[in-house]
Design a protein around this motif. Structure first.
Motif, short mmCIF file in Angstrom:
data_model
loop_
_atom_site.label_atom_id
_atom_site.label_comp_id
_atom_site.label_asym_id
_atom_site.label_seq_id
_atom_site.Cartn_x
_atom_site.Cartn_y
_atom_site.Cartn_z
N GLU A 33 5.72 -2.14 5.44
CA GLU A 33 4.28 -2.28 5.25
C GLU A 33 3.58 -2.89 6.46
O GLU A 33 2.42 -3.31 6.36
N GLN A 35 0.79 -1.22 0.00
CA GLN A 35 0.00 0.00 0.00
C GLN A 35 0.83 1.27 0.00
O GLN A 35 0.52 2.22 -0.72
N THR A 36 1.89 1.33 0.79
CA THR A 36 2.67 2.56 0.87
C THR A 36 3.86 2.56 -0.09
O THR A 36 4.60 3.54 -0.15
#
Length: 538
Positions: A393, A361-362
């Motif tokens: 993460e 996600q990041t």
């Protein structure tokens, strides 16, 4: 004159889900139920669709999904990518999903274990905070009808059950703990859960021995429900892992479902020439064994499953703490190179170049790239790259593993013992295209184009066969009185379009999908209907 029908499908070719030859018929829907009419029979309906040149089939049943959390309250007000994930199965004709596979479900748990379990489920489902439930009733109450495009049934995941009773310790359960696990399982099955699943490569399920699983599968057997297993090894030791599953079935008396049957990694390529005949022999000997399969040569799972099981003992927090230590990373490197008794060792059977990032996600720039490439770019060892990404993460990384061979996949698809399941892992990022393409891919590529199996057989593997296996009464067949879950497709044009770069592209040739008698997709596009329900199997 009686009231008009709710919906009438005229002029189509009926493939009814039983495997019987296709025939011409008109299909009526009234009060959420089906009536099969002679072609051209006089009838009036609120809506009539001319489906000439199209096939009408039961709505497809995806027997293997990880969609447990897509319609739970945390998703209310979700972003557009999550909406796309919810719609992907519907747009390929799926009307019922079975979740809780590979040993992970959203329930059951002792109340005091819920906080620790929530962190494990956050990492598994990759959709942010996930609220676990104490039992199936609580799980069902947590499914938001406003978000349900399709029906959902759930297995009881053994890993969740184990963690919900004894946490993430790598040891056998005490007698009282096993009794509690059996009691929670019994209650969930009585409430309508579909069976028991294991994921014997995933902590904490991997910490269980055969005796533990036999005891739990015996509970499923008493309810007449299946034991569904992701084998302890699908690679170099797949044949011995299969024997363990068959032993569990024989000793417990439970029907056996082999999840996403495959022979992966270079040491197992071609082993379907032995595993499929073994399943056929077992069935001839009285073992009620079947399997499911997805039509791709790549799998998908969580990145931390690439690490030896000891790394995850104690749960997510303990894993992340270990990964900060150089000595842990050195031990991981050694175990991958040498192997560990009883561990599948995906990387050792293939390599980090075959493991690509599907969801981080990041770090979206990592998605679609292999761990080996990312490591080379940074000038670090691939194990360090994997550990660093997991730490960045907070453990929530999904991967795609290119590990199978096409001839093995084709053999399993063609087997009379197999049914179709996507094994979809619906997370943002670049998920495996099987979530959006599995059913259309079997119908288009393998049935029509390659003629691996007739259309009627392909549909049976998606409908009647799974309905019978999982006790989905009234589903999976088109006959008078059946529940009105239907799909209308163009047999000449149906095909998957999703790929690893654009994994959620809707298929072509799926025209109309009916869920509980309501048109949920029209001309290949979703409507506003939300007719999906939680299915309880009694």
């Amino acid at each position: 004159m009686g009231r008009p029908l709710d919906l009438l499908l005229r002029g189509g070719t009926l493939v009814d889900g039983t495997g019987a030859p296709a025939r011409e018929a008109d299909i009526a829907v009234v009060d959420g139920r089906i009536a099969v009419l002679p072609v051209g029979a006089p009838a009036s309906a609120v809506e009539t669709l001319d489906v000439t040149g199209r096939v009408v089939a039961p709505g497809f049943i995806d027997v293997h999904t990880h969609s447990d959390a897509l319609a739970t309250p945390h998703g209310a007000g979700a972003t557009e990518p999550i909406d796309d994930l919810r719609l992907a199965p519907l747009l390929q004709g799926v009307t019922t999903e079975i979740c809780g596979n590979c040993g992970t479900s959203l329930f059951p748990s002792l109340p005091q274990r819920l906080p620790e379990l929530a962190e494990h489920l956050r990492v598994t489902f990759g959709l942010g905070p996930v609220r676990p439930a104490v039992d199936f009733d609580a799980f069902a109450a947590g499914q938001d009808p406003a978000l349900r495009h399709t029906h959902i049934a759930s297995l009881v995941g053994h890993g969740t059950l184990r963690a919900g009773v004894m946490g993430f310790e790598a040891r056998p359960p005490r007698p009282d703990e096993l009794d509690t696990m059996c009691a929670l399982l019994d209650r969930a099955l009585a409430q309508g859960a579909a069976g028991l699943s294991t994921g014997l490569i995933y902590p904490p399920g991997t910490y269980a021995d055969t005796e533990e699983i036999v005891a739990l599968a015996g509970v499923a057997a008493r309810h007449g429900k299946p034991y569904v297993t992701h084998l302890r090894d699908e690679m170099s030791q797949v044949e011995s892992a299969l024997e363990e599953a068959l032993e569990i079935a024989v000793r417990s008396g439970a029907p056996l479902q082999i999840s996403h049957h495959k022979t992966a990694g270079r040491h197992a390529w071609g082993a379907t020439l032995r595993t499929l005949p073994r399943l056929e022999r077992a069935r001839a000997e009285g073992v009620d064994v079947l399997c499911d399969v997805y039509p791709y040569t790549a799998g998908s799972t969580v990145l931390h499953a690439m690490l030896p099981p000891w790394a995850s003992e104690g749960g997510v927090g303990a894993l992340l703490e270990r990964l900060r230590r150089p000595e842990t990373r050195d031990r991981i490197r050694t175990d991958i190179a040498r192997g560990v008794e009883g561990w599948e060792n995906t990387v050792g059977n293939g390599g980090w170049d075959l493991i690509s990032v599907a969801a981080a996600q990041t770090h979206p720039e990592a998605e679609g790239r292999s761990i080996a490439d990312l490591a080379a770019e940074r000038g670090v060892d691939p194990v360090d790259q994997a550990c660093d990404l997991l730490l960045a993460e907070q453990g929530e990384v999904t991967i795609i593993s290119h590990s199978m061979r096409e001839d093995d996949v084709r053999r399993v698809i063609a087997s009379p013992l197999s049914m179709i399941g996507s094994d979809g892992v619906p997370k943002p990022g670049r998920p495996h295209p099987r979530w959006a393409g599995s059913f259309a891919r079997v119908l288009g590529r393998y049935s029509r184009d390659e003629q691996l199996l007739p259309l009627e057989s392909a549909v049976h593997k998606m409908t009647g066969l799974p309905a019978g296996r999982f006790g989905l009464t009234g589903r999976g067949v088109v006959l008078d009185g059946a529940l009105a879950d239907l799909v209308v497709l163009d047999p000449a044009s149906v095909r998957d379009t999703a790929d690893f770069d654009r994994p959620l592209l809707a298929p072509e040739g799926i025209d109309t999908v009916v869920v509980s008698g309501r048109i949920a997709a029209r001309d290949g596009r979703p409507t506003s209907a939300r007719a999906g329900e939680v299915v309880r199997i009694r």
